[in-house]
Design a protein around this motif. Sequence first.
Motif, short mmCIF file in Angstrom:
data_model
loop_
_atom_site.label_atom_id
_atom_site.label_comp_id
_atom_site.label_asym_id
_atom_site.label_seq_id
_atom_site.Cartn_x
_atom_site.Cartn_y
_atom_site.Cartn_z
N ARG A 9 0.85 -1.20 0.00
CA ARG A 9 0.00 0.00 0.00
C ARG A 9 0.88 1.25 0.00
N ALA A 10 1.99 1.21 0.73
CA ALA A 10 2.92 2.34 0.74
C ALA A 10 3.54 2.54 -0.65
N THR A 11 3.85 1.43 -1.32
CA THR A 11 4.37 1.52 -2.68
C THR A 11 3.36 2.18 -3.60
N ALA A 12 2.11 1.74 -3.51
CA ALA A 12 1.06 2.32 -4.35
C ALA A 12 0.86 3.80 -4.03
N ARG A 13 0.94 4.14 -2.74
CA ARG A 13 0.73 5.53 -2.33
C ARG A 13 1.78 6.45 -2.96
N ILE A 14 3.05 6.04 -2.92
CA ILE A 14 4.10 6.90 -3.48
C ILE A 14 4.00 6.96 -4.99
N LYS A 15 3.58 5.86 -5.62
CA LYS A 15 3.45 5.85 -7.07
C LYS A 15 2.22 6.63 -7.54
N ALA A 16 1.27 6.85 -6.67
CA ALA A 16 0.05 7.59 -7.02
C ALA A 16 0.32 9.07 -7.23
N ASP A 17 1.38 9.58 -6.63
CA ASP A 17 1.72 11.00 -6.75
C ASP A 17 2.97 11.13 -7.63
N ASP A 72 6.02 12.94 -5.95
CA ASP A 72 6.67 12.13 -4.91
C ASP A 72 7.41 10.95 -5.52
N TYR A 73 6.80 10.32 -6.52
CA TYR A 73 7.43 9.16 -7.15
C TYR A 73 8.73 9.55 -7.85
N ALA A 74 8.72 10.67 -8.56
CA ALA A 74 9.94 11.15 -9.22
C ALA A 74 11.02 11.45 -8.20
#
Length: 77
Positions: free
Chosen positions: A47-55, A58-60
């Motif tokens: 879920r933390a992985t998905a959360r950071i990839k959702a933005d 933040d992902y960059a």
Amino acid sequence: MPEVFPWVRHLTSDELRAFTLELVEALSDAAELEVDVTTQEVIAGWRATARIKADPVDYAQARKATSGDFGPVEVSA
């Protein structure tokens, strides 16, 4: 999986497959060994992985290379 964990839409198909396999293994351990902590860790981690990839911003930032010494790590009990 998306019906139960809507946030998986932010994972790639390979990541979704990896999450599914890890979750099945953790659920098997929970059923056979009565150890459910791993299940919670698997879900929280993905879920933390998905959360950071959702933005995208933040992902960059998370994908940028780091260098240097960030100092000592303090461990709290």
